[in-house]
Scaffold this active site. Structure first.
Site, short mmCIF file in Angstrom:
data_model
loop_
_atom_site.label_atom_id
_atom_site.label_comp_id
_atom_site.label_asym_id
_atom_site.label_seq_id
_atom_site.Cartn_x
_atom_site.Cartn_y
_atom_site.Cartn_z
N GLU A 333 5.23 25.35 65.65
CA GLU A 333 4.40 24.51 66.00
C GLU A 333 3.03 25.05 66.41
O GLU A 333 2.88 25.62 67.64
CB GLU A 333 4.69 23.23 66.83
CG GLU A 333 6.03 22.40 66.40
CD GLU A 333 6.27 21.39 67.57
OE1 GLU A 333 6.87 20.42 66.99
OE2 GLU A 333 5.86 21.66 68.65
N CYS A 334 1.95 25.10 65.83
CA CYS A 334 0.50 25.41 66.20
C CYS A 334 0.45 26.94 66.65
O CYS A 334 0.30 27.69 65.89
CB CYS A 334 -0.06 24.53 67.17
SG CYS A 334 -1.90 24.48 67.44
N GLY A 335 0.60 27.12 67.95
CA GLY A 335 0.61 28.23 68.32
C GLY A 335 1.74 29.13 67.81
O GLY A 335 1.59 30.64 67.60
#
Length: 454
Positions: A333-335
């Protein structure tokens, strides 16, 4: 468990500092506090956890629904629950502070900046209370906490000017040490920049805890108990929420979670569900821990952009890349997405080689690229959804991803920006990486566990 919602007149009014002062005040009076946060934020809850020494609950109508918010509230433990709001009281179309307070039927303590006001502070509070009926919200603005208010005549003038139906719950004195440094995405994490203990203790002494307790209420119970997520009381009370002893059920898959300052954005409810249904182990790519033997990996969001050089040399990421190309299920997720990219370029122009699992590159920008609640519809069966299923989450990032022409997407974006404005979720091997942060109430992690198990 009784509680109250701490709301602001606007963003930046000092809700987090006020919440921490209230938590400290209750602690000094011998009460245990369960902190919570309205909205999808990860950062403010880290400060709650640093003071209350237990994970802060996430209460978001969009992510969890009304019953889900109530269930999550009742998974907490304590004599009292302090719910910090998001933005201003009425701001937000999916899960405003007012919506969360209404769902829980909790009284609202309004944080008002009193630095340059006295009677006008009372007028502001009166306006926020009166606006509820105009906004169609069945909420109770029970009183105020005066932020940056001096004692003596200043505090007395504010209290005396308040209408009878609005209580004065105390003040937060104006002290420079009562501030938290910020960066992109918001404040620095609680583990990085905790508030000065002495200043927080002094602020706590100006809060009227007994009045807050008297005004507090307990929310309605949810219609049905949650079967998927265990009670907070049955997991360890650590800052991370990870069990100190793993679940030893043979039928449970072994899931490795990245856990350090580069990968620190995860919901307590997610950790609880995984602890309950999997053998959870953690590793730190920053410490160059080897990837543990596992059946699947969860890379949550965080701040990989602050650790580009370290991650570029991480043997853990190299072993993760090897395992991912061999078909190990990896949810990022994201990072996590940024770390699985070919490269990551910072705003200073430094480019670092990342894991190279995904056919994309990432560039950090000076301005945020997305900030919204998100709705995704699965175009293909993937790690978190079957074809056609909807997943709700949220996105907030300063990076932009440039995908290769042969990249495959898992989701069509029905609300939000995703990766390219239309799609989110890049699929490669058995890896799924999104800009969307998912909450377990969406069902995404139930599907993830089943995919890993199979």
């Amino acid at each position: 468990m009784k509680g109250a919602v701490l709301a602001g007149t606007q963003s930046g009014v000092g809700k987090t500092v006020a919440a921490l002062a209230i938590i400290q005040a209750f602690d000094q009076d011998g009460y245990s506090v369960q902190p919570a946060k309205a909205g999808p934020d990860f950062i403010d809850p880290s400060h709650h956890t640093a003071i209350a020494d237990c994970p802060s609950r996430t209460l978001d109508i969009w992510l969890e629904g009304v019953d889900g918010v109530r269930r999550n509230y009742y998974r907490g433990n304590g004599d009292f629950c302090v719910v910090e709001g998001v933005m201003g009281l009425y701001d937000g179309d999916c899960s405003s502070t007012a919506m969360v307070a209404e769902a829980l039927d909790l009284p609202i303590i309004l944080v008002v900046d009193a630095k340059a006001g006295m009677e006008s502070v009372a007028a502001t509070a009166h306006g926020f209370r009166s606006y509820a009926s105009h906004a169609g919200r069945d909420i109770d603005v029970a009183g105020i906490l005066a932020q940056r208010a001096h004692g003596g005549r200043h505090a007395e003038g504010i209290r005396d000017a308040l209408p009878d139906e609005i209580q004065y719950f105390g003040r937060i004195p104006p002290q420079s040490s009562l501030s938290i440094p910020d960066r992109h995405l918001g404040l620095e994490m609680g583990s990085e920049s905790p508030l000065d203990t002495k200043a927080l203790t002094e602020a706590a002494e100006t809060i009227h805890t007994e009045q807050i307790i008297a005004a507090a209420r307990a929310p309605p119970r949810p219609e049905a108990p949650s079967e998927d997520v265990q009670s907070q009381s049955s997991i360890s009370k650590t800052n991370s929420g990870f069990n100190s002893t793993p679940n030893t059920e043979v039928s449970h898959p072994r899931i490795a979670i990245a856990d350090d300052s580069a990968f620190c954005f995860r919901y307590p409810a997610t950790v609880e569900l995984l602890n309950n249904r999997a053998n959870v182990i953690t590793f730190s790519p920053l410490a160059d821990d080897p990837l543990p033997i596992c059946d699947g990996v969860y890379l949550p969001g965080g701040y990989p952009e602050l650790h580009g050089a370290t991650l570029a040399e991480s043997q853990a990421l190299r072993s993760l890349a090897d395992r991912a190309t061999d078909g190990l299920p990896v949810l990022a997720e994201c990072g996590g997405l940024m770390t699985l990219a070919d490269s990551l370029t910072t705003t200073d122009g430094d480019t670092y080689e990342m894991a190279g699992v995904l056919p994309l590159s990432v560039q950090m920008e000076d301005r945020y690229q997305a900030l919204d609640h998100v709705k995704l519809r699965a175009d293909h069966s993937t790690l978190t959804a079957d074809t056609g299923e909807v997943r709700k989450g949220h996105e907030f990032h300063y990076s932009a991803a440039t995908v290769d022409s042969d990249a495959r997407f898992a989701f069509t974006v029905e609300r939000g920006d995703g990766i390219d404005g239309t799609h989110d979720g890049v699929i490669e091997y058995q890896t799924l990486a999104t800009y969307c942060h998912l909450h377990p109430a969406s069902g995404a992690f139930d599907t993830f566990i089943e995919r890993v198990r199979s």
